[in-house]
Enzyme design. Sequence first.
Site, PDB file in Angstrom:
ATOM      1  N   SER A 115       0.798  -1.223   0.000  1.00 26.65           N
ATOM      2  CA  SER A 115       0.000   0.000   0.000  1.00 26.65           C
ATOM      3  C   SER A 115       0.835   1.280   0.000  1.00 26.65           C
ATOM      4  CB  SER A 115      -0.959  -0.040   1.183  1.00 26.65           C
ATOM      5  OG  SER A 115      -1.888   0.988   1.091  1.00 26.65           O
ATOM      6  N   HIS A 116       0.660   2.093   1.033  1.00 22.15           N
ATOM      7  CA  HIS A 116       1.317   3.398   1.082  1.00 22.15           C
ATOM      8  C   HIS A 116       2.733   3.312   1.647  1.00 22.15           C
ATOM      9  CE1 HIS A 116      -0.585   2.316   4.756  1.00 22.15           C
ATOM     10  NE2 HIS A 116       0.242   3.110   5.403  1.00 22.15           N
ATOM     11  N   ASP A 171      -2.535   6.418  -3.242  1.00 17.18           N
ATOM     12  CA  ASP A 171      -1.387   5.756  -2.619  1.00 17.18           C
ATOM     13  C   ASP A 171      -0.808   4.645  -3.500  1.00 17.18           C
ATOM     14  OD1 ASP A 171      -3.456   3.923  -2.328  1.00 17.18           O
ATOM     15  OD2 ASP A 171      -2.636   3.139  -0.461  1.00 17.18           O
ATOM     16  N   ASP A 222      -1.106   1.410  -3.856  1.00 14.56           N
ATOM     17  CA  ASP A 222      -1.958   0.436  -4.535  1.00 14.56           C
ATOM     18  C   ASP A 222      -3.287   1.024  -4.999  1.00 14.56           C
ATOM     19  OD1 ASP A 222      -2.753   0.663  -1.867  1.00 14.56           O
ATOM     20  OD2 ASP A 222      -3.631  -1.339  -1.846  1.00 14.56           O
ATOM     21  N   ASP A 243      -5.837   2.539  -3.453  1.00 12.79           N
ATOM     22  CA  ASP A 243      -7.109   2.472  -2.733  1.00 12.79           C
ATOM     23  C   ASP A 243      -7.363   3.682  -1.845  1.00 12.79           C
ATOM     24  OD1 ASP A 243      -5.233   1.770  -0.855  1.00 12.79           O
ATOM     25  OD2 ASP A 243      -6.129  -0.171  -0.340  1.00 12.79           O
ATOM     26  N   ARG A 244      -6.361   4.530  -1.657  1.00  7.78           N
ATOM     27  CA  ARG A 244      -6.576   5.703  -0.802  1.00  7.78           C
ATOM     28  C   ARG A 244      -6.730   6.965  -1.644  1.00  7.78           C
ATOM     29  NH1 ARG A 244      -3.099   5.402   4.700  1.00  7.78           N
ATOM     30  NH2 ARG A 244      -3.440   3.184   5.122  1.00  7.78           N
ATOM     31  N   LYS A 276     -11.566  -0.157  -0.798  1.00  6.00           N
ATOM     32  CA  LYS A 276     -11.617   1.287  -0.917  1.00  6.00           C
ATOM     33  C   LYS A 276     -11.005   1.657  -2.257  1.00  6.00           C
ATOM     34  CE  LYS A 276      -7.590   1.871   2.172  1.00  6.00           C
ATOM     35  NZ  LYS A 276      -7.384   0.567   2.854  1.00  6.00           N
TER      36      LYS A 276
HETATM   37  C1  VG1 Z   1      -3.981   1.454   8.210  1.00  4.19           C
HETATM   38  C2  VG1 Z   1      -5.178   2.356   8.355  1.00  4.19           C
HETATM   39  C3  VG1 Z   1      -6.446   1.581   8.082  1.00  4.19           C
HETATM   40  C4  VG1 Z   1      -6.357   0.953   6.681  1.00  4.19           C
HETATM   41  C5  VG1 Z   1      -5.098   0.121   6.582  1.00  4.19           C
HETATM   42  C6  VG1 Z   1      -4.886  -0.436   5.198  1.00  4.19           C
HETATM   43  O1  VG1 Z   1      -4.056   0.392   9.130  1.00  4.19           O
HETATM   44  O2  VG1 Z   1      -5.223   2.926   9.644  1.00  4.19           O
HETATM   45  O3  VG1 Z   1      -7.551   2.441   8.185  1.00  4.19           O
HETATM   46  O4  VG1 Z   1      -7.468   0.139   6.452  1.00  4.19           O
HETATM   47  O5  VG1 Z   1      -3.960   0.915   6.905  1.00  4.19           O
HETATM   48  O6  VG1 Z   1      -4.845   0.579   4.248  1.00  4.19           O
HETATM   49  P1  VG1 Z   1      -3.262   0.398  10.506  1.00  4.19           P
HETATM   50  O7  VG1 Z   1      -3.539  -0.938  11.119  1.00  4.19           O
HETATM   51  O8  VG1 Z   1      -1.824   0.624  10.184  1.00  4.19           O
HETATM   52  O9  VG1 Z   1      -3.816   1.534  11.302  1.00  4.19           O
HETATM   53  V1  VG1 Z   1      -3.895   0.396   2.854  1.00  4.19           V
HETATM   54  O10 VG1 Z   1      -4.102   1.718   1.918  1.00  4.19           O
HETATM   55  O11 VG1 Z   1      -2.507   0.032   3.589  1.00  4.19           O
HETATM   56  O12 VG1 Z   1      -4.471  -1.100   2.151  1.00  4.19           O
HETATM   57 CO    CO Z   2      -3.500   1.338   0.011  1.00  4.82          CO
END
Ligand code: VG1
Ligand code: CO
Length: 542
Positions: free
Chosen positions: A112-113, A276, A278, A280-281, A375
């Site tokens: 992801s990010h 981000d 991937d 989704d954000r 998302k």
């Molecule tokens: C974080 C965010 C959460 C989101 C998750 C995955 O998780 O707070 O809201 O769903 O990342 O997003 P955590 O456990 O680090 O708080 V992504 O864009 O990484 O798939």
């Molecule tokens: Co993401």
Amino acid sequence: MIRTVATKPYPDQKPGTSGLRKKVPVFQQEHYAENFIQSIFDALDGFKGKTLVIGGDGRFYNREVIQKAIAMAAANGFGKVMVGQGGILSTPAASNIIRKYKTFGGIILSASHNPGGPHEDFGIKYNASNGGPAPEKLTDAIFARTKAISSFKIADIATVDIDTIGTVEAGGMTVEVIDPVADYAELMESLFDFEALRRLFKSGFRMRFDAMHAVTGPYAKEILENRLGAPKGTARNFIPLPDFGGHHPDPNLVHAKHLYDEMMGPDAPDFGAASDGDGDRNLIIGKGIFVTPSDSVAMLAANAHLAPGYKAGLKGIARSMPTSGAADRVAEKLGIGIYETPTGWKFFGNLLDAGMATICGEESAGTGSNHVREKDGLWAVLLWLNILAARGESAREIVTQHWATYGRNYYSRHDYEEIEIDRANALVDELRAKLGSLPGTSVRGMKIASADDFAYNDPVDGSISKNQGIRILFDGGSRVVFRLSGTGTSGATLRVYIERYEPDNSRHDLDTQQALADLIAAADDTAGIRAHTGRAKPSVIT
Ligand code: VG1
Ligand code: CO
């Protein structure tokens, strides 16, 4: 030929908030990726002859793991895999492909990010046939399997060409390399008024979309510039790079500060957005105004009916527990259900599948709807654009009118990153131990109304998820929430979520940190953040 390879389990393959995330060198250990992929397959039933979707966000090690996943899918008996060209599929696009082609499920390679590169992060997640992240029951089964695994199956095949669109045979299985963008763009076209958006851009509307050298580049280029006629250059940093150009592909005010500065500057375009790693954000910034993700969910829900895909109205809204209550007020006004789930998109799946919710959102810049089961960053951007076009107003006007109608939920998240795991656990344990004694006491002159550790009772399947975040609720509705991140790859990350509701319209232009100052101090008084973490201030404030 199919080989069965003996292996030993790795003890640390516990899927977090969304899949397994570790540093690349961890993933490069012998059989590390293979063990996890085999554990996924072992936890699944009935996929013989069925189709598996495979794609990723293009980060370092993506191609290698895609080859392994293809060879293992063939050995384990899948009939077909669909792979995004170049190994590219954004998370929402993968979700769409899984649903549209009624496949068995999909493997998405992304952290992801989190940053990418030889010493940065990599990740593997599994999505089920509804297109959504594996539910907790399945991730538990996968984790259990990783601890017991003793061998994996892999087909001896030559490297599959994943750069040429078309269909080939590999290890007795069909491999179809697909255009990663086409199906997704078509889906967006079915939801939004592309004619109105074309007129908007034609009228001189200016926008920046920063793909942060991550997966949304090709999607944004095709949809915004090619299909909607936005000027060339609207999409920035649109070529996915294995190391995201050396940056964190995290669309927040730290890592997308350049966009924020541009949007606050004298020559700001009308609308700014970013996504981000991937895809989704979403980050949404109007000319001269940043829209917090929690507000964005509420505003999108309040205006969604202006887009063709949602003109029949919403069934309900779901938000993660730490997300602000702004969406609750919209749901109340619309007379529809509001659901509060634990952090992580997997909890929205049941509500969406059951038709109980249409729009879902998280404070962490994630917003989406029942169009997929993830998302969706670009979707949120297009819905914003559709609303701007339909209302003929600026983002600032829409935001300030929303606050005037519903009141404003001042909101901020403070992250303390890479703290020692033991210290983070000590903080949480201590806080948990005193929850029962907090109600009725006061901190900084504010009375605590209740304190608990959030547990979620899924209204669809009855499953219960405990210990999902500590909530301290004050008289008047202000609150502070504490939880540890489930996506980090080094040390622990403490997230502190702070929220205060302000109904008074004349007090809607305060500085957020100032508006929350007493609650921020109360959070430290209650949890001993500084003492436990040894940090004087958070690493990231959003
Ligand atoms: C974080 C965010 C959460 C989101 C998750 C995955 O998780 O707070 O809201 O769903 O990342 O997003 P955590 O456990 O680090 O708080 V992504 O864009 O990484 O798939
Ligand atoms: Co993401």
